[in-house]
Design an enzyme around this catalytic site. Sequence first.
Site, PDB file in Angstrom:
ATOM      1  N   ARG A   1      12.925  -2.492   9.617  1.00  0.00           N
ATOM      2  CA  ARG A   1      12.123  -1.964  10.721  1.00  0.00           C
ATOM      3  C   ARG A   1      12.053  -2.980  11.856  1.00  0.00           C
ATOM      4  O   ARG A   1      11.952  -4.172  11.607  1.00  0.00           O
ATOM      5  CB  ARG A   1      10.698  -1.660  10.227  1.00  0.00           C
ATOM      6  CG  ARG A   1      10.613  -0.339   9.505  1.00  0.00           C
ATOM      7  CD  ARG A   1       9.308  -0.136   8.805  1.00  0.00           C
ATOM      8  NE  ARG A   1       8.133  -0.498   9.590  1.00  0.00           N
ATOM      9  CZ  ARG A   1       6.881  -0.298   9.180  1.00  0.00           C
ATOM     10  NH1 ARG A   1       6.655   0.265   8.009  1.00  0.00           N
ATOM     11  NH2 ARG A   1       5.863  -0.652   9.920  1.00  0.00           N
TER      12      ARG A   1
ATOM     13  N   ARG B   1      11.889  -7.187   3.788  1.00  0.00           N
ATOM     14  CA  ARG B   1      11.739  -5.753   3.491  1.00  0.00           C
ATOM     15  C   ARG B   1      12.835  -4.903   4.151  1.00  0.00           C
ATOM     16  O   ARG B   1      13.090  -5.025   5.341  1.00  0.00           O
ATOM     17  CB  ARG B   1      10.365  -5.300   3.983  1.00  0.00           C
ATOM     18  CG  ARG B   1      10.075  -3.837   3.745  1.00  0.00           C
ATOM     19  CD  ARG B   1       8.610  -3.541   3.783  1.00  0.00           C
ATOM     20  NE  ARG B   1       8.084  -3.377   5.124  1.00  0.00           N
ATOM     21  CZ  ARG B   1       6.870  -2.918   5.384  1.00  0.00           C
ATOM     22  NH1 ARG B   1       6.056  -2.617   4.396  1.00  0.00           N
ATOM     23  NH2 ARG B   1       6.454  -2.792   6.623  1.00  0.00           N
TER      24      ARG B   1
ATOM     25  N   ARG C   1      -7.707   2.116  10.793  1.00  0.00           N
ATOM     26  CA  ARG C   1      -7.455   0.693  11.023  1.00  0.00           C
ATOM     27  C   ARG C   1      -8.503   0.108  11.956  1.00  0.00           C
ATOM     28  O   ARG C   1      -8.499  -1.096  12.181  1.00  0.00           O
ATOM     29  CB  ARG C   1      -6.087   0.502  11.672  1.00  0.00           C
ATOM     30  CG  ARG C   1      -4.942   0.231  10.701  1.00  0.00           C
ATOM     31  CD  ARG C   1      -3.673   0.272  11.510  1.00  0.00           C
ATOM     32  NE  ARG C   1      -2.554  -0.452  11.023  1.00  0.00           N
ATOM     33  CZ  ARG C   1      -1.497   0.087  10.427  1.00  0.00           C
ATOM     34  NH1 ARG C   1      -1.486   1.356  10.130  1.00  0.00           N
ATOM     35  NH2 ARG C   1      -0.466  -0.651  10.115  1.00  0.00           N
TER      36      ARG C   1
ATOM     37  N   LYS D   1       0.813  -1.226   0.000  1.00  0.00           N
ATOM     38  CA  LYS D   1       0.000   0.000   0.000  1.00  0.00           C
ATOM     39  C   LYS D   1       0.841   1.268   0.000  1.00  0.00           C
ATOM     40  O   LYS D   1       0.465   2.228  -0.659  1.00  0.00           O
ATOM     41  CB  LYS D   1      -1.070   0.084   1.095  1.00  0.00           C
ATOM     42  CG  LYS D   1      -0.862  -0.487   2.374  1.00  0.00           C
ATOM     43  CD  LYS D   1      -2.033  -0.222   3.291  1.00  0.00           C
ATOM     44  CE  LYS D   1      -1.622  -0.176   4.747  1.00  0.00           C
ATOM     45  NZ  LYS D   1      -0.340  -0.728   5.140  1.00  0.00           N
TER      46      LYS D   1
ATOM     47  N   ARG E   1       1.280  -8.223  13.916  1.00  0.00           N
ATOM     48  CA  ARG E   1       0.692  -7.176  13.068  1.00  0.00           C
ATOM     49  C   ARG E   1      -0.250  -7.787  12.031  1.00  0.00           C
ATOM     50  O   ARG E   1      -1.295  -7.219  11.729  1.00  0.00           O
ATOM     51  CB  ARG E   1       1.807  -6.368  12.393  1.00  0.00           C
ATOM     52  CG  ARG E   1       2.551  -5.500  13.398  1.00  0.00           C
ATOM     53  CD  ARG E   1       3.888  -5.052  12.862  1.00  0.00           C
ATOM     54  NE  ARG E   1       3.766  -4.097  11.784  1.00  0.00           N
ATOM     55  CZ  ARG E   1       4.542  -4.100  10.704  1.00  0.00           C
ATOM     56  NH1 ARG E   1       5.474  -4.999  10.542  1.00  0.00           N
ATOM     57  NH2 ARG E   1       4.366  -3.192   9.771  1.00  0.00           N
TER      58      ARG E   1
HETATM   59  P1  AMP Z   1       2.609   0.988   9.362  1.00  0.00           P
HETATM   60  O1  AMP Z   1       3.799   1.750   8.912  1.00  0.00           O
HETATM   61  O2  AMP Z   1       1.335   1.434   8.713  1.00  0.00           O
HETATM   62  O3  AMP Z   1       2.798  -0.509   9.298  1.00  0.00           O
HETATM   63  O4  AMP Z   1       2.415   1.343  10.914  1.00  0.00           O
HETATM   64  C1  AMP Z   1       3.438   1.032  11.861  1.00  0.00           C
HETATM   65  C2  AMP Z   1       2.828   1.017  13.250  1.00  0.00           C
HETATM   66  O5  AMP Z   1       2.307   2.319  13.566  1.00  0.00           O
HETATM   67  C3  AMP Z   1       1.666   0.066  13.442  1.00  0.00           C
HETATM   68  O6  AMP Z   1       2.075  -1.272  13.692  1.00  0.00           O
HETATM   69  C4  AMP Z   1       0.983   0.696  14.662  1.00  0.00           C
HETATM   70  O7  AMP Z   1       1.706   0.435  15.853  1.00  0.00           O
HETATM   71  C5  AMP Z   1       1.139   2.192  14.354  1.00  0.00           C
HETATM   72  N1  AMP Z   1      -0.011   2.676  13.556  1.00  0.00           N
HETATM   73  C6  AMP Z   1       0.024   3.155  12.286  1.00  0.00           C
HETATM   74  N2  AMP Z   1      -1.194   3.508  11.871  1.00  0.00           N
HETATM   75  C7  AMP Z   1      -2.043   3.240  12.896  1.00  0.00           C
HETATM   76  C8  AMP Z   1      -3.444   3.352  13.073  1.00  0.00           C
HETATM   77  N3  AMP Z   1      -4.244   3.810  12.085  1.00  0.00           N
HETATM   78  N4  AMP Z   1      -3.961   2.982  14.276  1.00  0.00           N
HETATM   79  C9  AMP Z   1      -3.178   2.541  15.273  1.00  0.00           C
HETATM   80  N5  AMP Z   1      -1.851   2.368  15.169  1.00  0.00           N
HETATM   81  C10 AMP Z   1      -1.276   2.715  13.984  1.00  0.00           C
END
Ligand code: AMP
Length: 219
Positions: free
Chosen positions: A160, A127, A88, A13, A171
Amino acid sequence: MNIILIGAQGSGKGTQAEKLSQSLDIRHVASGDLFRSAISQQTELGLKAKKYMDDGHLVPDDLTIAMVLDRLQAPDCANGVILDGFPRTIAQSQALDKGLANVGKRVDYALYLEVPRAELLKRLSGRYICKAHQHVYNIETNPPQIAGICDIDGSELYQRSDDRGEAIQKRLDIFFNDTIHLIDYYDGQQKLIRVNGNQSIDRVQQELVNVISERAGQC
Ligand code: AMP
């Protein structure tokens, strides 16, 4: 035009959102990037969010909603946005609908990038991301020309902390158990568009562009 991109971690995404943002000339807003930037600037929000992120948990809704709605008020979002990683939870979707309605806007489309879990695991564990601009590589499917170095800006690549070990499974569990309910939410509003994310980056992008222009043409 306000678009939501729904997909598990590793579904592509971020990459697709960035490309769509260029072709549609609207801002790409990624909640994960906003949190990572808050962490690197050591803000109060960043300090609070870090412990949830490191464990692979969602950051609580109140913090997340406030951060994203605040970002959406910036002038560079006036033309519209592609939201990546937000909402989310249903509470986040409802807060977004309300926040947009308050300024006479709405979510136009929710695009769901479907990718099987086994493929997601493979993508996530390989990744690597560049430190300077978050360009994404995969040691199996999209390696950099020089190991450990970004082809585009020459910065160092890193993995990461939440792309390692247990955090990956956690996740993905959160996505398939919880975030998946967003699919029904946006389907109920007739905004959901499913796209097969298990194809090449260019093919997925082409499908996204096609479905958006088809839908826009029907309005
Ligand atoms: P991502 O880069 O989208 O995988 O986000 C990394 C981390 O940020 C996630 O595993 C959550 O801990 C936090 N995070 C990102 N977006 C959200 C969201 N919409 N709601 C809650 N936590 C979020």
